[in-house]
Scaffold this active site. Structure first.
Site, short mmCIF file in Angstrom:
data_model
loop_
_atom_site.label_atom_id
_atom_site.label_comp_id
_atom_site.label_asym_id
_atom_site.label_seq_id
_atom_site.Cartn_x
_atom_site.Cartn_y
_atom_site.Cartn_z
N SER A 223 0.57 -1.03 -0.06
CA SER A 223 0.06 -0.32 -0.01
C SER A 223 0.65 0.96 -0.32
O SER A 223 0.42 2.42 -0.14
CB SER A 223 -0.76 -0.43 1.16
OG SER A 223 -0.10 -0.12 2.07
N HIS B 274 -41.11 20.28 -11.06
CA HIS B 274 -40.76 19.32 -12.62
C HIS B 274 -40.61 19.33 -13.48
O HIS B 274 -40.37 19.37 -14.91
CB HIS B 274 -42.71 18.90 -12.72
CG HIS B 274 -43.45 18.74 -11.88
ND1 HIS B 274 -43.15 17.34 -10.94
CD2 HIS B 274 -43.85 19.63 -10.31
CE1 HIS B 274 -43.97 17.01 -9.98
NE2 HIS B 274 -44.35 18.62 -9.65
N SER C 177 -15.76 23.55 -29.11
CA SER C 177 -16.17 22.47 -29.63
C SER C 177 -15.04 22.11 -31.35
O SER C 177 -14.34 23.43 -31.33
CB SER C 177 -17.42 22.22 -30.81
OG SER C 177 -17.23 21.16 -32.16
N LYS D 252 -19.94 26.65 -30.99
CA LYS D 252 -20.50 25.91 -29.73
C LYS D 252 -19.74 26.47 -28.23
O LYS D 252 -18.31 26.59 -28.25
CB LYS D 252 -20.07 24.54 -29.67
CG LYS D 252 -20.77 23.49 -30.76
CD LYS D 252 -22.17 23.57 -30.06
CE LYS D 252 -22.33 22.48 -28.86
NZ LYS D 252 -22.10 21.33 -28.70
N GLU E 94 -19.87 20.23 -16.18
CA GLU E 94 -20.28 18.16 -16.97
C GLU E 94 -19.48 17.44 -15.67
O GLU E 94 -19.69 16.09 -16.07
CB GLU E 94 -20.41 18.44 -18.23
CG GLU E 94 -21.64 19.35 -18.91
CD GLU E 94 -21.35 18.79 -20.61
OE1 GLU E 94 -21.19 18.19 -21.31
OE2 GLU E 94 -21.03 20.63 -21.16
N1 ARG Z 1 -1.15 -1.50 5.41
C1 ARG Z 1 -2.06 -2.18 6.14
C2 ARG Z 1 -3.32 -1.57 6.20
O1 ARG Z 1 -3.45 -0.50 4.78
C3 ARG Z 1 -1.55 -1.46 7.45
C4 ARG Z 1 -2.22 -1.87 8.64
C5 ARG Z 1 -1.44 -3.41 8.76
N2 ARG Z 1 -1.60 -4.46 9.41
C6 ARG Z 1 -1.31 -6.45 9.26
N3 ARG Z 1 -1.61 -6.82 10.11
N4 ARG Z 1 -0.54 -6.28 7.97
O2 ARG Z 1 -4.29 -1.60 6.49
#
Ligand code: ARG
Length: 464
Positions: A23, A156, A277, A283, A290
């Site tokens: 992550s 409406h 456009s 246009k 949008e």
């Molecule tokens: N990257 C993990 C999350 O976003 C952090 C927590 C990880 N904990 C674990 N027990 N693997 O949730």
């Protein structure tokens, strides 16, 4: 690459799966919150007698240095680390060796990630609110500039009754004010310290969580360690608040797309916020509006995605929860971008008074005609019938009330007096309104004054 848990295993982890599950590519946004939490945790371990004073000082100095480096050069927030928590710990161990290895005593990433996200939301929601208040201020400016200008309001999506243009802008401001309050509630929900929960059962070290909460600026401690390790209600509340704000921006956009369009042209979009456009030279398209409308779909999808992720989880931390960051960051980015562009669009609008006024007169004054008869003692249902018949005749002859001679008024009802002509104008219609939430000019001025006070009070509370 080493992980925080490699000692448990004989072989190396599958590199592809590890990288795929990392992550760090997105949770690096929690970097400063992670360091802040770790600095406070080091102090808590010192007070608990787990760390000596020197060790705690060394940890604090190293964490401060890591923070300063990361802030000065965000490019250093890189590497094959599993997540931002692993990254900070790696840098710490590189600097301090075994002292760095002591920091994670009595603490789990399960509570750490909850802490980081809470700290992050506490500071970022304020930034969103600041931008939101600037949108409300732009609406208040337009309401002020509109003065006594008139336009039709729609039900409406058919012309319904005359209103002040200011009343229209204040309607959108009212919805955004609720969004600001909803964001504050989300911030309050995030305002609970999860540290002390450990991985699931709590911590076996004498950590003073009350002191820790004070150090990190939390007003309370979470109630239960099992609940805390997988509670993402505060994240869902935030994504909901952001999603509903997006719904409001989308509806404002839709109103402006229509009312700036060739059929209505009550307002003109600034050239700077319009697009052309590639083929049709005439246009002038409202692309930014949008896109805001389009992005509201994505914002609501993120909310449903998060709720579904949470729905099937057994108690305690599960890795599914890592997905919460996508929902939170995307909601934040989407809302922040849309608020900024909507503020610019609103500030750049020009009112076409004559066109808006013209559209506010005609048959949409029918309710005022009925109200006139009520004032002469006719029961409203009866008055509605009389005026309905009159409208039918006018529609067939392609006329409106202003073309009626006194004899025609009297033919409809002998209760119509000479004063009827002066009463059936959009100006008289708005003046006749009596309630504080109405479009009566006095009520609208009071609402605008109240809004200005709210803007001033909110601005004073938010970061500069
Ligand atoms: N990257 C993990 C999350 O976003 C952090 C927590 C990880 N904990 C674990 N027990 N693997 O949730």
């Amino acid at each position: 690459m080493t992980t925080l848990w490699s000692g448990r295993f004989d072989g190396a982890p599958d590199a592809t799966a590890l990288e795929w599950g990392s992550s760090f590519g997105f949770d690096r946004r929690l970097f400063e919150d992670d360091v802040q939490g770790s600095r406070a945790w080091a102090q808590a371990l010192r007070h608990a007698g787990v760390l000596g004073t020197e060790e705690a000082q060394a940890l604090d100095a190293a964490l401060a240095e890591i923070l300063a480096r990361g802030q000065a050069d965000p490019a250093i927030l890189a590497g094959e680390d599993e997540d931002v928590h692993s990254f900070v710990e790696r840098l710490l161990v590189e600097r301090l060796g075994d002292t760095g290895r002591r920091l994670h005593t009595g603490r789990s990433r399960n509570e750490q990630v909850s802490l980081d996200l809470r700290l992050y939301l506490r500071r970022r929601i304020l930034e969103l609110q600041k931008t939101l208040v600037s949108v409300v201020a732009a609406l208040a400016e337009q309401a002020t500039a509109a003065g006594d200008a008139l336009m039709p309001a729609f039900t409406h999506f058919r012309p319904a009754q005359p209103v002040l243009v200011a009343h229209f802008f204040l309607a959108h401001a009212a919805a955004l004010r609720r969004d600001a309050a909803r964001l504050s509630a989300a911030r309050d929900e995030a305002d609970a310290l999860p540290l002390g929960s450990g991985a699931i059962a709590g911590t076996s070290y004498a950590v003073d969580v009350q002191q820790l909460a004070r150090d990190l600026g939390f007003s309370r401690i979470v109630a239960n360690s099992i609940d805390a390790s997988s509670d993402r209600d505060f994240a869902a509340t935030f994504v909901y608040a952001a999603g509903l704000a997006m719904v409001h921006l989308s509806r404002l956009s839709e109103d402006l797309i229509i009312l700036c369009g060739d059929e209505y042209r009550f307002f003109e979009l600034s050239d700077a916020l319009s697009t052309g456009s590639s083929m049709m030279p005439q246009k002038k398209n409202p692309d930014p509006l949008e896109l805001v409308r389009g992005k509201s779909g994505r914002a609501l999808g993120g909310l449903i995605g998060l709720l579904v992720t949470l729905k099937g989880l057994p108690s305690g931390y599960n890795k599914d929860l890592q997905e919460d960051k996508h929902a939170v960051f995307d909601a934040e980015d989407t809302l922040a971008g849309c608020l900024t562009v909507v503020r610019a669009v609103v500030a750049g609008l020009t009112l076409n008074r004559a066109r808006a006024r013209a559209a506010a007169s005609g048959l949409l004054l029918a309710t005022d005609v009925a109200d006139y008869l009520v004032g002469r003692g006719v029961p409203f249902r009866r008055a509605h019938e009389i005026v309905g018949a009159l409208v039918r005749k006018l529609v067939a002859e392609e006329r409106d009330f202003s073309s009626l001679g006194m004899n025609e008024w009297r033919a409809a009802s002998d209760l119509f007096g000479d004063d009827i002509v002066g009463r059936i104008t959009p100006e008289a219609s708005v003046l006749a309104k009596m309630t504080p939430q109405s479009t009566a000019p006095g009520a609208v001025s009071a609402a605008l004054a109240d809004l200005r006070q709210w803007i001033a009070a909110s601005s004073a509370l938010l970061p500069r």
